[in-house]
Design a protein around this motif. Sequence first.
Motif, PDB file in Angstrom:
ATOM      1  N   ILE A 179       0.855  -1.183   0.000  1.00  0.00           N
ATOM      2  CA  ILE A 179       0.000   0.000   0.000  1.00  0.00           C
ATOM      3  C   ILE A 179       0.894   1.238   0.000  1.00  0.00           C
ATOM      4  CG2 ILE A 179      -1.805   1.267   1.212  1.00  0.00           C
ATOM      5  CD1 ILE A 179      -2.602  -1.381   2.539  1.00  0.00           C
ATOM      6  N   PRO A 180       0.972   1.963  -1.109  1.00  0.00           N
ATOM      7  CA  PRO A 180       1.872   3.117  -1.165  1.00  0.00           C
ATOM      8  C   PRO A 180       1.272   4.421  -0.651  1.00  0.00           C
ATOM      9  CG  PRO A 180       1.007   2.666  -3.349  1.00  0.00           C
ATOM     10  CD  PRO A 180       0.418   1.626  -2.434  1.00  0.00           C
ATOM     11  N   ARG A 181       0.051   4.377  -0.157  1.00  0.00           N
ATOM     12  CA  ARG A 181      -0.620   5.606   0.249  1.00  0.00           C
ATOM     13  C   ARG A 181      -0.993   5.594   1.730  1.00  0.00           C
ATOM     14  NH1 ARG A 181       0.614   9.585  -3.262  1.00  0.00           N
ATOM     15  NH2 ARG A 181       0.331   8.906  -5.418  1.00  0.00           N
ATOM     16  N   THR A 182      -1.263   6.773   2.274  1.00  0.00           N
ATOM     17  CA  THR A 182      -1.627   6.923   3.679  1.00  0.00           C
ATOM     18  C   THR A 182      -2.925   6.172   3.972  1.00  0.00           C
ATOM     19  OG1 THR A 182      -0.589   9.101   3.762  1.00  0.00           O
ATOM     20  CG2 THR A 182      -2.199   8.593   5.479  1.00  0.00           C
ATOM     21  N   LEU A 297      12.473   8.982  -5.321  1.00  0.00           N
ATOM     22  CA  LEU A 297      12.682   7.842  -6.213  1.00  0.00           C
ATOM     23  C   LEU A 297      11.459   7.629  -7.097  1.00  0.00           C
ATOM     24  CD1 LEU A 297      14.383   5.469  -7.150  1.00  0.00           C
ATOM     25  CD2 LEU A 297      13.543   4.150  -5.180  1.00  0.00           C
ATOM     26  N   ALA A 298      10.269   7.775  -6.526  1.00  0.00           N
ATOM     27  CA  ALA A 298       9.048   7.627  -7.321  1.00  0.00           C
ATOM     28  C   ALA A 298       8.994   8.660  -8.435  1.00  0.00           C
ATOM     29  CB  ALA A 298       7.822   7.746  -6.411  1.00  0.00           C
ATOM     30  N   GLU A 299       9.296   9.896  -8.112  1.00  0.00           N
ATOM     31  CA  GLU A 299       9.274  10.949  -9.126  1.00  0.00           C
ATOM     32  C   GLU A 299      10.283  10.678 -10.229  1.00  0.00           C
ATOM     33  OE1 GLU A 299       9.986  14.481  -6.885  1.00  0.00           O
ATOM     34  OE2 GLU A 299       8.027  14.439  -5.877  1.00  0.00           O
ATOM     35  N   ALA A 300      11.445  10.193  -9.865  1.00  0.00           N
ATOM     36  CA  ALA A 300      12.472   9.908 -10.871  1.00  0.00           C
ATOM     37  C   ALA A 300      12.058   8.750 -11.771  1.00  0.00           C
ATOM     38  CB  ALA A 300      13.799   9.597 -10.172  1.00  0.00           C
ATOM     39  N   LEU A 301      11.349   7.771 -11.218  1.00  0.00           N
ATOM     40  CA  LEU A 301      10.866   6.660 -12.039  1.00  0.00           C
ATOM     41  C   LEU A 301       9.755   7.121 -12.979  1.00  0.00           C
ATOM     42  CD1 LEU A 301      10.848   3.835  -9.341  1.00  0.00           C
ATOM     43  CD2 LEU A 301      12.306   3.915 -11.374  1.00  0.00           C
ATOM     44  N   VAL A 302       8.860   7.965 -12.495  1.00  0.00           N
ATOM     45  CA  VAL A 302       7.798   8.498 -13.348  1.00  0.00           C
ATOM     46  C   VAL A 302       8.397   9.278 -14.510  1.00  0.00           C
ATOM     47  CG1 VAL A 302       5.901  10.168 -13.448  1.00  0.00           C
ATOM     48  CG2 VAL A 302       6.026   8.527 -11.560  1.00  0.00           C
ATOM     49  N   GLU A 303       9.433  10.055 -14.242  1.00  0.00           N
ATOM     50  CA  GLU A 303      10.095  10.818 -15.299  1.00  0.00           C
ATOM     51  C   GLU A 303      10.680   9.910 -16.372  1.00  0.00           C
ATOM     52  OE1 GLU A 303      12.952  13.233 -13.330  1.00  0.00           O
ATOM     53  OE2 GLU A 303      11.462  14.592 -12.448  1.00  0.00           O
ATOM     54  N   ARG A 304      10.995   8.673 -16.010  1.00  0.00           N
ATOM     55  CA  ARG A 304      11.540   7.715 -16.970  1.00  0.00           C
ATOM     56  C   ARG A 304      10.458   6.820 -17.575  1.00  0.00           C
ATOM     57  NH1 ARG A 304      16.895   7.422 -17.330  1.00  0.00           N
ATOM     58  NH2 ARG A 304      18.089   8.755 -15.929  1.00  0.00           N
ATOM     59  N   TYR A 306       7.835   5.175 -16.020  1.00  0.00           N
ATOM     60  CA  TYR A 306       7.330   4.026 -15.271  1.00  0.00           C
ATOM     61  C   TYR A 306       5.942   4.322 -14.713  1.00  0.00           C
ATOM     62  CZ  TYR A 306      11.724   1.639 -15.804  1.00  0.00           C
ATOM     63  OH  TYR A 306      12.808   1.003 -16.358  1.00  0.00           O
ATOM     64  N   ASP A 307       5.105   3.283 -14.730  1.00  0.00           N
ATOM     65  CA  ASP A 307       3.715   3.384 -14.290  1.00  0.00           C
ATOM     66  C   ASP A 307       3.635   2.946 -12.833  1.00  0.00           C
ATOM     67  OD1 ASP A 307       0.986   3.432 -14.006  1.00  0.00           O
ATOM     68  OD2 ASP A 307       0.603   1.695 -15.299  1.00  0.00           O
ATOM     69  N   LEU A 308       3.425   3.893 -11.937  1.00  0.00           N
ATOM     70  CA  LEU A 308       3.350   3.607 -10.505  1.00  0.00           C
ATOM     71  C   LEU A 308       1.901   3.457 -10.080  1.00  0.00           C
ATOM     72  CD1 LEU A 308       6.287   4.450 -10.775  1.00  0.00           C
ATOM     73  CD2 LEU A 308       6.004   5.885  -8.756  1.00  0.00           C
ATOM     74  N   VAL A 309       1.617   2.384  -9.339  1.00  0.00           N
ATOM     75  CA  VAL A 309       0.273   2.189  -8.808  1.00  0.00           C
ATOM     76  C   VAL A 309      -0.078   3.369  -7.908  1.00  0.00           C
ATOM     77  CG1 VAL A 309      -1.162   0.744  -7.320  1.00  0.00           C
ATOM     78  CG2 VAL A 309       0.390  -0.323  -8.982  1.00  0.00           C
ATOM     79  N   SER A 310      -1.202   3.979  -8.143  1.00  0.00           N
ATOM     80  CA  SER A 310      -1.718   5.186  -7.477  1.00  0.00           C
ATOM     81  C   SER A 310      -0.950   6.435  -7.890  1.00  0.00           C
ATOM     82  CB  SER A 310      -1.720   5.051  -5.950  1.00  0.00           C
ATOM     83  OG  SER A 310      -0.436   5.280  -5.393  1.00  0.00           O
ATOM     84  N   GLY A 311       0.013   6.311  -8.782  1.00  0.00           N
ATOM     85  CA  GLY A 311       0.733   7.464  -9.305  1.00  0.00           C
ATOM     86  C   GLY A 311       1.926   7.912  -8.488  1.00  0.00           C
ATOM     87  N   GLY A 312       2.167   7.298  -7.327  1.00  0.00           N
ATOM     88  CA  GLY A 312       3.291   7.712  -6.492  1.00  0.00           C
ATOM     89  C   GLY A 312       3.243   7.054  -5.142  1.00  0.00           C
ATOM     90  N   THR A 313       3.728   7.746  -4.120  1.00  0.00           N
ATOM     91  CA  THR A 313       3.771   7.175  -2.777  1.00  0.00           C
ATOM     92  C   THR A 313       3.660   8.269  -1.723  1.00  0.00           C
ATOM     93  OG1 THR A 313       5.051   5.778  -1.248  1.00  0.00           O
ATOM     94  CG2 THR A 313       6.305   7.268  -2.666  1.00  0.00           C
TER      95      THR A 313
END
Length: 420
Positions: A179-182, A297-304, A306-313
Amino acid sequence: MHQPAVPHLADSDPELAQLVESEAERQFHKIRLIPSENYVSTAVLEATGTVLTNKYSEGYPGRRYYEGQQLIDPIERLAVDRAKTLFGVDHANVQPYSGSPANLAIYLAFCQPGDTVMGMALPMGGHLTHGWNVSATGKWFRAVQYGVRKDTGRVDMDEVRDLARAERPKLIFCGGTAIPRTIDFPAFAEIAREIGAVLVADIAHIAGLIAGGAHPSPVGHAQVISTTTHKTLRGPRGAMLMSDAEHAKAVDKAVFPGLQGGPHNHTTAAIAVTLKEANTEQFRTYAHNIVANARALAEALVERGYDLVSGGTDNHLILVDLTNKGIGGKPAARALDRAGIELNYNTVPFDPRKPFDPSGIRLGTPAITTRGLGVEQMPQIAEWIDRAVRAADEGDGDALDRIAAEVRELLVNYPMPGWA
């Protein structure tokens, strides 16, 4: 070498000692991104390896079934008192052997076989012991499961409320393993109160973040709290159950004699050390740094791309869907390990692939933050991940080996507890 040194082990069992040394060295040379792993302090390592392992202590302090507890009781009381202080709870039990037995004790305390229970579905980010069908909790109880929205990757609390009203579970679990979110503890508590359910917050992954003020606490919302003592809390492999005063007796009876015998006293001592370390300003800074690193790290992956579940963390954990990269999570994880980056392949919500060959990878920042890496290193780690994933897709093993060499060069400058 391994720190503290293990000369007696080396003398009596050199084969095993060499495996221990090699594992310590492996951990030193890897960027360890499995979100459930960390590095314990040398003090925790020392406590885990003490003569306390020699002592049997069925029962609770002041109420034991074996003699010779004059020094064991103060150790357990110390761990309990530190847990109560750190988390602000009425009651703490530090005896569960690990997270799954701790959760089983909760079922034993508050349910009968066949009762309805509710938790997050495993493929959506929940835990096996929250009622998933291959677990004893899904076989012995009638489990109903909630998930996340397909469009947001987040829990829809209105859907949770509707499901709870329809199914009337006796227990509701919130929390999970991916679960990447609060977690919205107040919203879960409102639903549990409405239907008269016991709310259990499983904070195994985020206990250290809660202790450090980097994630909201379930205290005052969940009647029972379950956690492991490793992961972000940075302690030994153990667990704790915490509760309000009303539910304390049931929790204790379920742990002992309901589910297990004597506690592991060496682990209890190490938990006590962990809780003392966590109740410091240094640890609070560490907890916030974990989250800052994960977001970077999430932002850097999105810039490359990558599809992050929920868009981030919002916490320590990132769940990546690799579908748009044309590679499965399993081959990607294996390639990354060869490249010196350790994480795990993982199911993503609504995954069309099988759990043993899923679409995603799961990564997190507790261990690298312990080593002292900061937000300035996260773009480089994202770049290595991207290069390794592309090399895996192209079958370029030499590229993976070059990345591993670059990783080792970076990590030389970041000390690791347990290896000197």
